[in-house]
Design an enzyme around this catalytic site. Structure first.
Site, PDB file in Angstrom:
ATOM      1  N   ARG A 142     -47.694  46.977 -11.994  1.00 39.17           N
ATOM      2  CA  ARG A 142     -48.750  46.255 -12.727  1.00 39.17           C
ATOM      3  C   ARG A 142     -49.054  46.858 -14.099  1.00 39.17           C
ATOM      4  O   ARG A 142     -50.159  46.729 -14.611  1.00 39.17           O
ATOM      5  CB  ARG A 142     -50.046  46.195 -11.925  1.00 39.17           C
ATOM      6  N   LYS A 164     -46.460  42.253 -28.309  1.00 42.87           N
ATOM      7  CA  LYS A 164     -45.859  41.024 -27.756  1.00 42.87           C
ATOM      8  C   LYS A 164     -44.495  41.397 -27.203  1.00 42.87           C
ATOM      9  O   LYS A 164     -43.629  41.857 -27.954  1.00 42.87           O
ATOM     10  CB  LYS A 164     -45.693  39.979 -28.861  1.00 42.87           C
ATOM     11  N   GLU A 206     -38.315  40.484 -42.473  1.00 44.47           N
ATOM     12  CA  GLU A 206     -39.635  40.495 -41.823  1.00 44.47           C
ATOM     13  C   GLU A 206     -40.685  41.196 -42.700  1.00 44.47           C
ATOM     14  O   GLU A 206     -41.876  40.911 -42.606  1.00 44.47           O
ATOM     15  CB  GLU A 206     -39.564  41.176 -40.449  1.00 44.47           C
ATOM     16  N   LYS A 248     -49.241  44.557 -40.434  1.00 41.78           N
ATOM     17  CA  LYS A 248     -49.116  43.828 -39.166  1.00 41.78           C
ATOM     18  C   LYS A 248     -50.288  44.165 -38.241  1.00 41.78           C
ATOM     19  O   LYS A 248     -50.864  43.274 -37.620  1.00 41.78           O
ATOM     20  CB  LYS A 248     -47.787  44.125 -38.476  1.00 41.78           C
ATOM     21  N   GLU A 258     -53.740  36.377 -29.302  1.00 40.83           N
ATOM     22  CA  GLU A 258     -53.393  35.034 -29.770  1.00 40.83           C
ATOM     23  C   GLU A 258     -54.215  33.933 -29.129  1.00 40.83           C
ATOM     24  O   GLU A 258     -53.671  32.943 -28.649  1.00 40.83           O
ATOM     25  CB  GLU A 258     -51.889  34.775 -29.572  1.00 40.83           C
ATOM     26  N   ARG A 262     -52.790  29.746 -34.450  1.00 47.16           N
ATOM     27  CA  ARG A 262     -52.465  29.501 -35.862  1.00 47.16           C
ATOM     28  C   ARG A 262     -52.299  30.827 -36.577  1.00 47.16           C
ATOM     29  O   ARG A 262     -53.238  31.362 -37.147  1.00 47.16           O
ATOM     30  CB  ARG A 262     -53.570  28.660 -36.503  1.00 47.16           C
ATOM     31  N   ASN A 266     -46.204  33.841 -38.045  1.00 48.68           N
ATOM     32  CA  ASN A 266     -45.090  32.992 -37.601  1.00 48.68           C
ATOM     33  C   ASN A 266     -44.324  32.346 -38.752  1.00 48.68           C
ATOM     34  O   ASN A 266     -43.403  31.579 -38.516  1.00 48.68           O
ATOM     35  CB  ASN A 266     -45.598  31.897 -36.651  1.00 48.68           C
ATOM     36  N   HIS A 269     -40.624  31.381 -38.611  1.00 46.26           N
ATOM     37  CA  HIS A 269     -40.189  31.382 -37.212  1.00 46.26           C
ATOM     38  C   HIS A 269     -40.155  29.990 -36.580  1.00 46.26           C
ATOM     39  O   HIS A 269     -39.457  29.792 -35.600  1.00 46.26           O
ATOM     40  CB  HIS A 269     -41.081  32.309 -36.382  1.00 46.26           C
ATOM     41  N   HIS A 273     -36.679  30.545 -35.026  1.00 45.33           N
ATOM     42  CA  HIS A 273     -36.423  30.710 -33.583  1.00 45.33           C
ATOM     43  C   HIS A 273     -35.461  29.652 -33.038  1.00 45.33           C
ATOM     44  O   HIS A 273     -34.486  29.991 -32.370  1.00 45.33           O
ATOM     45  CB  HIS A 273     -37.735  30.686 -32.789  1.00 45.33           C
ATOM     46  N   HIS A 286     -31.925  38.022 -35.953  1.00 40.82           N
ATOM     47  CA  HIS A 286     -33.286  37.478 -36.005  1.00 40.82           C
ATOM     48  C   HIS A 286     -33.807  37.427 -37.451  1.00 40.82           C
ATOM     49  O   HIS A 286     -34.330  36.410 -37.902  1.00 40.82           O
ATOM     50  CB  HIS A 286     -34.206  38.316 -35.115  1.00 40.82           C
TER      51      HIS A 286
HETATM   52  N1  LIG Z   1     -42.251  41.582 -30.313  1.00 41.94           N
HETATM   53  C1  LIG Z   1     -42.329  41.231 -31.575  1.00 41.94           C
HETATM   54  O1  LIG Z   1     -43.399  41.097 -32.125  1.00 41.94           O
HETATM   55  C2  LIG Z   1     -41.060  41.028 -32.345  1.00 41.94           C
HETATM   56  C3  LIG Z   1     -41.116  40.901 -33.719  1.00 41.94           C
HETATM   57  C4  LIG Z   1     -39.929  40.757 -34.428  1.00 41.94           C
HETATM   58  C5  LIG Z   1     -38.728  40.733 -33.736  1.00 41.94           C
HETATM   59  N2  LIG Z   1     -38.718  40.842 -32.390  1.00 41.94           N
HETATM   60  C6  LIG Z   1     -37.452  40.802 -31.651  1.00 41.94           C
HETATM   61  O2  LIG Z   1     -36.620  41.867 -32.048  1.00 41.94           O
HETATM   62  C7  LIG Z   1     -35.271  41.502 -31.798  1.00 41.94           C
HETATM   63  C8  LIG Z   1     -34.395  41.883 -32.959  1.00 41.94           C
HETATM   64  O3  LIG Z   1     -34.505  43.249 -33.185  1.00 41.94           O
HETATM   65  P1  LIG Z   1     -33.338  44.043 -33.932  1.00 41.94           P
HETATM   66  O4  LIG Z   1     -32.924  43.304 -35.136  1.00 41.94           O
HETATM   67  O5  LIG Z   1     -33.807  45.428 -34.052  1.00 41.94           O
HETATM   68  O6  LIG Z   1     -32.098  43.877 -32.940  1.00 41.94           O
HETATM   69  P2  LIG Z   1     -31.364  44.856 -31.903  1.00 41.94           P
HETATM   70  O7  LIG Z   1     -32.329  45.565 -31.055  1.00 41.94           O
HETATM   71  O8  LIG Z   1     -30.350  44.010 -31.235  1.00 41.94           O
HETATM   72  O9  LIG Z   1     -30.629  45.912 -32.826  1.00 41.94           O
HETATM   73  C9  LIG Z   1     -29.638  45.474 -33.701  1.00 41.94           C
HETATM   74  C10 LIG Z   1     -28.331  46.256 -33.527  1.00 41.94           C
HETATM   75  O10 LIG Z   1     -28.485  47.517 -34.131  1.00 41.94           O
HETATM   76  C11 LIG Z   1     -28.045  48.530 -33.242  1.00 41.94           C
HETATM   77  N3  LIG Z   1     -28.844  49.709 -33.582  1.00 41.94           N
HETATM   78  C12 LIG Z   1     -30.120  49.949 -33.269  1.00 41.94           C
HETATM   79  N4  LIG Z   1     -30.542  51.061 -33.871  1.00 41.94           N
HETATM   80  C13 LIG Z   1     -29.502  51.561 -34.561  1.00 41.94           C
HETATM   81  C14 LIG Z   1     -29.310  52.693 -35.387  1.00 41.94           C
HETATM   82  N5  LIG Z   1     -30.312  53.518 -35.682  1.00 41.94           N
HETATM   83  N6  LIG Z   1     -28.091  52.870 -35.922  1.00 41.94           N
HETATM   84  C15 LIG Z   1     -27.069  52.024 -35.685  1.00 41.94           C
HETATM   85  N7  LIG Z   1     -27.194  50.934 -34.927  1.00 41.94           N
HETATM   86  C16 LIG Z   1     -28.399  50.703 -34.377  1.00 41.94           C
HETATM   87  C17 LIG Z   1     -28.280  47.990 -31.889  1.00 41.94           C
HETATM   88  O11 LIG Z   1     -27.437  48.592 -30.951  1.00 41.94           O
HETATM   89  C18 LIG Z   1     -27.937  46.515 -32.091  1.00 41.94           C
HETATM   90  O12 LIG Z   1     -26.551  46.323 -31.979  1.00 41.94           O
HETATM   91  C19 LIG Z   1     -35.274  40.018 -31.531  1.00 41.94           C
HETATM   92  O13 LIG Z   1     -35.088  39.804 -30.162  1.00 41.94           O
HETATM   93  C20 LIG Z   1     -36.652  39.585 -31.943  1.00 41.94           C
HETATM   94  O14 LIG Z   1     -37.101  38.464 -31.233  1.00 41.94           O
HETATM   95  C21 LIG Z   1     -39.856  41.000 -31.694  1.00 41.94           C
HETATM   96 ZN   LIG Z   2     -39.774  37.821 -36.158  1.00 43.82          ZN
END
Ligand SMILES: NC(=O)c1ccc[n+]([C@@H]2O[C@H](COP(=O)([O-])OP(=O)(O)OC[C@H]3O[C@@H](n4cnc5c(N)ncnc54)[C@H](O)[C@@H]3O)[C@@H](O)[C@H]2O)c1
Ligand SMILES: [Zn+2]
Length: 390
Positions: A142, A164, A206, A248, A258, A262, A266, A269, A273, A286
């Protein structure tokens, strides 16, 4: 209620009275989460911050195979030297790991481990690892605490902040998730040296988004420092990451769960998305999807006469300078406009009939619109080079 500490434990005494009438019972459950975001640039400092946050508890590290290969041994060594006894699990790198199947796999692993209710999950990776680990933590026992050590720029400026957490469903991104705030975030800009230009630029998308929606000062900083950021100048990166965290968290603090959907965050997105959904979560990063989404959505604002003169062009110029996509031809995969529109209809359904767009009016000013028509979307997609029928 009275609580008396005894040598053998606590004595708790209660005498809750019987209710007088039969008015409905009102249940309250307040919760207030506070956490600190540290920006570091040496691994020693990162370990020290993580050890403070873990505070002697058990630690289960979740990472991905690429991050493990680069930094896994260093992390485990550092944590052990700090007196901790970590276990580690790594997932295949990439968006496909943000799945229900991977979450279930982690729950099985945790159930077989010695982890207890006060122990801590450590999400060591990009946004995928942060989202998945946070969600796994939110449900296991939990709710276990988790600490984010984001290793991509995208996760440092966005994904690791805000609580999130979610996994994707083939029908929609982030469909299954929760709000679960981290115990703390340690963003080590030194870890970004290995991420490569494409992921650095995706993260920058972002950051640019935050500048457009909420901070002309951050916009000026990014415009002025884009070259330094792209060549990974440490001072510029530090400022980029810590300012993004401040922006942020300030935006989220107003409505952390949330209640009001609104949300300027986003921006990019609503279109971004569904782009990821129709391209199968993977080929398009992303941040790239968000950059393209911002270009389409800003175009809708400009066509409505909402956006300040030149805003769309200024945004496109900065995105292009950062080598981010603003036209279909810039995307690494072909995009079927009709499929995007269908995926957006699915989102409309999930959102009880309304599809919200964050339309930029000026730097730091947005209008959140429910009434963007499919026609306006088709026009903007077409102008951005996406093929739509009719
Ligand atoms: N929760 C939220 O508020 C929020 C906000 C924005 C994005 N996201 C989510 O985040 C995700 C995208 O994140 P991302 O772009 O970090 O993708 P990711 O986690 O897939 O990382 C991208 C790539 O970089 C590699 N990597 C990570 N760190 C590294 C490093 N230091 N050196 C070399 N390679 C490295 C990873 O292995 C992966 O292949 C999406 O799923 C998106 O929806 C969430
Ligand atoms: Zn995002």
């Amino acid at each position: 209620m009275s609580i008396t500490p005894l040598e053998s434990g606590l004595r708790i005494r209660d005498a809750i009275p019987l209710r007088a009438g039969d008015a409905p019972v009102v249940a309250r459950a307040h919760r207030s989460d506070t956490y600190v975001v540290h920006v570091t640039d040496t691994f020693a400092e990162t370990i020290a911050r993580v050890a403070e946050l873990v505070d002697g508890a058990g630690v289960a590290v979740v990472t991905d195979t690429s991050v493990e290969a680069l930094y896994g041994a260093m992390l485990l060594r550092g944590l052990r030297e700090a007196g901790l006894d970590p276990v580690l699990r790594s997932l295949p790198a990439g968006e496909a790991s943000k799945s229900l199947a991977r979450a279930v796999d982690l729950w099985h692993w945790l159930a077989d481990s010695d982890l207890a209710r006060r122990d801590v999950l450590l999400a060591f990776g990009g946004g995928v690892v942060a989202d998945l680990t946070g969600w796994v933590a939110s449900a296991f026992m939990r709710g276990l605490p988790y600490v984010n050590v984001p290793t991509t720029l995208l996760a440092q400026v966005d994904g690791a902040l805000g609580g999130k957490v979610a996994v994707n469903h083939p029908r929609a991104k982030n469909l299954i998730g929760a709000f679960h705030q981290p115990r703390g975030v340690v963003s080590d800009i030194g870890l970004l040296r290995s991420i490569g230009g494409r992921h650095l630029r995706a993260g920058l998308a972002e950051a640019i988004k935050k500048a457009v929606i909420a901070s002309p000062a951050y916009w000026d900083f990014i415009e002025g420092q884009a070259d330094a950021i792209l060549r990974q100048d440490a001072a510029a990166l530090r400022r980029l990451v810590s300012s993004a965290a401040a922006i942020k968290t300030a935006l989220i603090e107003r409505d952390p769960y949330e209640d009001d959907l609104r949300r300027p965050l986003n921006f990019g997105h609503t279109v971004g998305h569904p782009l990821e959904t129709v391209t199968g979560y993977g080929p398009l990063l992303h941040g790239e999807a968000v950059a393209f989404g911002m270009a389409v959505e800003a175009r809708i604002a400009a066509r409505r006469g909402l956006a300040a003169p030149g805003l769309l062009q200024r945004l496109e110029r900065l995105l292009r300078r950062c080598d981010l996509p603003t036209r279909a031809a810039d995307l690494p995969v072909p995009v079927d406009g009709e499929a995007v529109i269908r995926a957006m209809e699915k989102v409309r359904h999930i959102r009880a009939g309304s599809l919200r767009y964050v339309l930029p009016v000026d730097l730091g000013e947005t209008l959140i619109a429910d009434d963007v028509t499919e026609e306006e979307l088709r026009t903007a997609l077409t102008e951005c080079g996406v093929r739509v029928a009719g």
